[in-house]
Design a protein around this motif. Structure first.
Motif, PDB file in Angstrom:
ATOM      1  N   LEU A 232       0.855  -1.187   0.000  1.00 46.34           N
ATOM      2  CA  LEU A 232       0.000   0.000   0.000  1.00 46.34           C
ATOM      3  C   LEU A 232       0.892   1.239   0.000  1.00 46.34           C
ATOM      4  N   ARG A 233       0.609   2.185  -0.929  1.00 45.15           N
ATOM      5  CA  ARG A 233       1.378   3.435  -1.000  1.00 45.15           C
ATOM      6  C   ARG A 233       0.445   4.599  -0.772  1.00 45.15           C
ATOM      7  N   ASP A 234       1.014   5.701  -0.311  1.00 44.51           N
ATOM      8  CA  ASP A 234       0.247   6.937  -0.182  1.00 44.51           C
ATOM      9  C   ASP A 234       0.935   7.960  -1.077  1.00 44.51           C
ATOM     10  N   GLU A 235       0.267   8.348  -2.160  1.00 43.54           N
ATOM     11  CA  GLU A 235       0.882   9.322  -3.083  1.00 43.54           C
ATOM     12  C   GLU A 235       0.036  10.583  -3.069  1.00 43.54           C
ATOM     13  N   GLY A 236       0.510  11.597  -2.361  1.00 40.63           N
ATOM     14  CA  GLY A 236      -0.215  12.864  -2.259  1.00 40.63           C
ATOM     15  C   GLY A 236      -1.589  12.694  -1.650  1.00 40.63           C
ATOM     16  N   GLY A 237      -1.700  11.817  -0.650  1.00 43.17           N
ATOM     17  CA  GLY A 237      -2.978  11.604   0.022  1.00 43.17           C
ATOM     18  C   GLY A 237      -3.856  10.578  -0.674  1.00 43.17           C
ATOM     19  N   GLN A 238      -3.388  10.037  -1.817  1.00 45.68           N
ATOM     20  CA  GLN A 238      -4.158   9.020  -2.546  1.00 45.68           C
ATOM     21  C   GLN A 238      -3.575   7.634  -2.250  1.00 45.68           C
ATOM     22  N   LYS A 239      -4.402   6.764  -1.656  1.00 45.37           N
ATOM     23  CA  LYS A 239      -3.930   5.403  -1.384  1.00 45.37           C
ATOM     24  C   LYS A 239      -3.994   4.582  -2.663  1.00 45.37           C
ATOM     25  N   ARG A 240      -2.920   3.866  -2.944  1.00 46.65           N
ATOM     26  CA  ARG A 240      -2.894   3.017  -4.144  1.00 46.65           C
ATOM     27  C   ARG A 240      -1.996   1.807  -3.934  1.00 46.65           C
ATOM     28  N   ALA A 241      -2.193   0.788  -4.749  1.00 47.50           N
ATOM     29  CA  ALA A 241      -1.349  -0.409  -4.690  1.00 47.50           C
ATOM     30  C   ALA A 241      -1.502  -1.178  -5.992  1.00 47.50           C
ATOM     31  N   ARG A 242      -0.470  -1.957  -6.307  1.00 46.94           N
ATOM     32  CA  ARG A 242      -0.560  -2.882  -7.452  1.00 46.94           C
ATOM     33  C   ARG A 242      -1.176  -4.179  -6.965  1.00 46.94           C
ATOM     34  N   ASN A 243      -1.673  -4.964  -7.883  1.00 48.48           N
ATOM     35  CA  ASN A 243      -2.088  -6.320  -7.515  1.00 48.48           C
ATOM     36  C   ASN A 243      -2.132  -7.199  -8.751  1.00 48.48           C
ATOM     37  N   GLY A 244      -2.120  -8.503  -8.511  1.00 46.85           N
ATOM     38  CA  GLY A 244      -2.268  -9.469  -9.597  1.00 46.85           C
ATOM     39  C   GLY A 244      -3.197 -10.572  -9.130  1.00 46.85           C
ATOM     40  N   VAL A 245      -4.256 -10.821  -9.915  1.00 46.10           N
ATOM     41  CA  VAL A 245      -5.208 -11.878  -9.556  1.00 46.10           C
ATOM     42  C   VAL A 245      -5.032 -13.048 -10.524  1.00 46.10           C
ATOM     43  N   ILE A 246      -4.935 -14.243  -9.954  1.00 45.45           N
ATOM     44  CA  ILE A 246      -4.797 -15.445 -10.770  1.00 45.45           C
ATOM     45  C   ILE A 246      -6.183 -16.058 -10.979  1.00 45.45           C
ATOM     46  N   VAL A 247      -6.575 -16.086 -12.242  1.00 45.61           N
ATOM     47  CA  VAL A 247      -7.896 -16.576 -12.647  1.00 45.61           C
ATOM     48  C   VAL A 247      -7.719 -17.996 -13.196  1.00 45.61           C
ATOM     49  N   SER A 248      -8.681 -18.868 -12.915  1.00 47.92           N
ATOM     50  CA  SER A 248      -8.606 -20.240 -13.450  1.00 47.92           C
ATOM     51  C   SER A 248      -8.776 -20.227 -14.963  1.00 47.92           C
ATOM     52  N   PRO A 249      -8.122 -21.133 -15.702  1.00 51.28           N
ATOM     53  CA  PRO A 249      -7.346 -22.272 -15.224  1.00 51.28           C
ATOM     54  C   PRO A 249      -5.876 -21.954 -14.956  1.00 51.28           C
ATOM     55  N   GLY A 250      -5.528 -20.688 -14.811  1.00 42.89           N
ATOM     56  CA  GLY A 250      -4.141 -20.336 -14.530  1.00 42.89           C
ATOM     57  C   GLY A 250      -3.676 -19.271 -15.498  1.00 42.89           C
ATOM     58  N   ARG A 251      -4.110 -18.028 -15.228  1.00 42.18           N
ATOM     59  CA  ARG A 251      -3.670 -16.885 -16.046  1.00 42.18           C
ATOM     60  C   ARG A 251      -3.910 -15.639 -15.204  1.00 42.18           C
ATOM     61  N   LEU A 252      -3.254 -14.552 -15.573  1.00 46.75           N
ATOM     62  CA  LEU A 252      -3.428 -13.314 -14.808  1.00 46.75           C
ATOM     63  C   LEU A 252      -4.571 -12.490 -15.355  1.00 46.75           C
ATOM     64  N   ASP A 253      -5.404 -11.973 -14.476  1.00 41.36           N
ATOM     65  CA  ASP A 253      -6.390 -10.974 -14.863  1.00 41.36           C
ATOM     66  C   ASP A 253      -5.612  -9.797 -15.447  1.00 41.36           C
ATOM     67  N   ARG A 254      -6.022  -9.341 -16.611  1.00 34.43           N
ATOM     68  CA  ARG A 254      -5.349  -8.185 -17.230  1.00 34.43           C
ATOM     69  C   ARG A 254      -5.787  -6.890 -16.560  1.00 34.43           C
ATOM     70  N   SER A 255      -6.962  -6.893 -15.967  1.00 35.45           N
ATOM     71  CA  SER A 255      -7.474  -5.697 -15.281  1.00 35.45           C
ATOM     72  C   SER A 255      -7.052  -5.755 -13.810  1.00 35.45           C
TER      73      SER A 255
END
Ligand SMILES: O=C(O)[C@H]1NCC[C@@H]1O
Length: 344
Positions: A232-255
């Motif tokens: 979790l980062r705070d950039e100028g009062g805006q909380k943000r973070a990266r993430n990666g979700v693994i969707v079946s049968p085994g690939r990354l959500d592009r969104s």
């Protein structure tokens, strides 16, 4: 030539995730609720999902949505979400694509500057607020079904990783959430293949070691997605973070994953990291963004829950007419283990 199936599909992506929308060629589906319609397709008519998502017509990194008449009078339309391996009660990127296609094709009349309506997902009613300008949907905000935490700080044993601390939360699907750094990841594109490998292992271990059932719908059970949470980062009062979700049968959500973001909002709120009314920017592995917000507090089956909202944008990419030649040897397509991971 007489085709035995002709299905009209509008291609659309939200934040890079291809979630197509069926707009014609399929009649209504039996079922008193959208959830029952989803179960009917799953149990008696899964050939449509396989026809569109399996190869050679589909690809592993996509979903497809079937627009149906709603069963609830207050909704403008219903939709059933089909993913590579199964049906899901709710999905964020699919909701954003479906709302955009409904408005940009005129199936729901667009009002500028704001179009507001209810959509009926299998999980329930979803309130849509779309900002529209010059015939284009500039953004879609949807209020998801309540999101809640099943458990925080659980230890699981994962082959090749050892003991791992995880959280479990519901955001429209059931997620195991892992601090990406604990699994050795920074959530960068070069890690994608390894993240999928580890994410599938974590999901299988968590599903087995932490059985969970939705307290109000016992047909929704078992962890089925892994979310790798960047710091979790705070950039100028805006909380943000990266993430990666693994969707079946085994690939990354592009969104940045809408349901995963809702699960993370519930976890952050439970840990005191995000208040009601606060916004959180969630970034995907390809650098695209959804904005999450905690609209308020509620409860689900006696568990404390939040009312999450997600904002994102979708773009139409194509108008397809998929057909089935009666002599085609693959009416429901096929999957191959080079891209479609086999499960034990
Ligand atoms: O946004 C979401 O919730 C999802 N995106 C693709 C897979 C999940 O359904």
């Amino acid at each position: 030539m007489r085709f035995s199936r002709m299905v009209n599909v509008v291609g659309a992506h939200a934040a890079g995730e291809l979630n197509e929308v069926i707009t014609g060629g399929v009649l209504d589906v039996p079922g008193a609720t959208m959830f029952a319609k989803m179960q009917h397709l799953e149990r008696h008519a899964d050939d449509l999902r396989q026809f569109l998502l399996h190869e050679p017509r589909g690809r592993v990194s996509q979903c497809v949505n079937l627009i149906l008449p709603p069963t609830l009078p207050e909704a403008k339309a219903g939709f059933v979400i089909m993913e590579s391996e199964y049906y899901v009660p709710m999905s964020g990127s699919n909701t954003i694509c479906t709302a955009t296609v409904l408005l940009e094709t005129g199936m729901i009349a667009m009002q500028e500057p704001v179009s507001e309506f209810l959509l009926e997902a299998p999980a329930g009613l979803v309130r849509i607020r779309a900002i529209c300008e010059g015939g284009k949907v500039k953004s879609v905000t949807f209020e998801n079904l309540p999101a809640f935490v099943f458990a925080l700080d659980q230890m699981i044993e994962v082959e090749g990783l050892g003991s791992l601390k995880v959280d479990v939360a519901y955001g429209g699907m059931i997620y195991v959430l892992v601090q990406a750094a604990d699994a050795g990841f920074a959530v960068t594109p070069d890690e994608a293949a390894h993240m999928v490998e580890m994410g599938e292992r974590i999901k299988a271990a968590a599903a087995q070691q932490l059985p969970v059932v939705h307290p109000e719908n016992r047909d929704i059970h078992t962890i089925n997605q892994t979310l790798f949470a960047g710091p979790l980062r705070d950039e100028g009062g805006q909380k943000r973070a990266r993430n990666g979700v693994i969707v079946s049968p085994g690939r990354l959500d592009r969104s940045p994953c809408g349901t995963g973001t809702c699960a993370r909002l519930a976890v952050m709120h439970a840990r005191g990291l995000l208040d009601v009314g606060e916004r959180f920017v969630h970034e995907s592995i390809i650098g695209t963004e959804f904005i999450g917000e905690v609209l308020g507090k509620t409860e689900v089956g006696g568990l404390p829950a939040i009312r999450p909202a997600i904002t994102g944008t979708a773009w139409i990419t194509a108008f397809h007419q998929y057909v089935l030649d009666p002599s085609d040897p693959f009416p429901t397509g096929f999957t191959l283990g080079d891209m479609w991971r086999a499960h034990d």
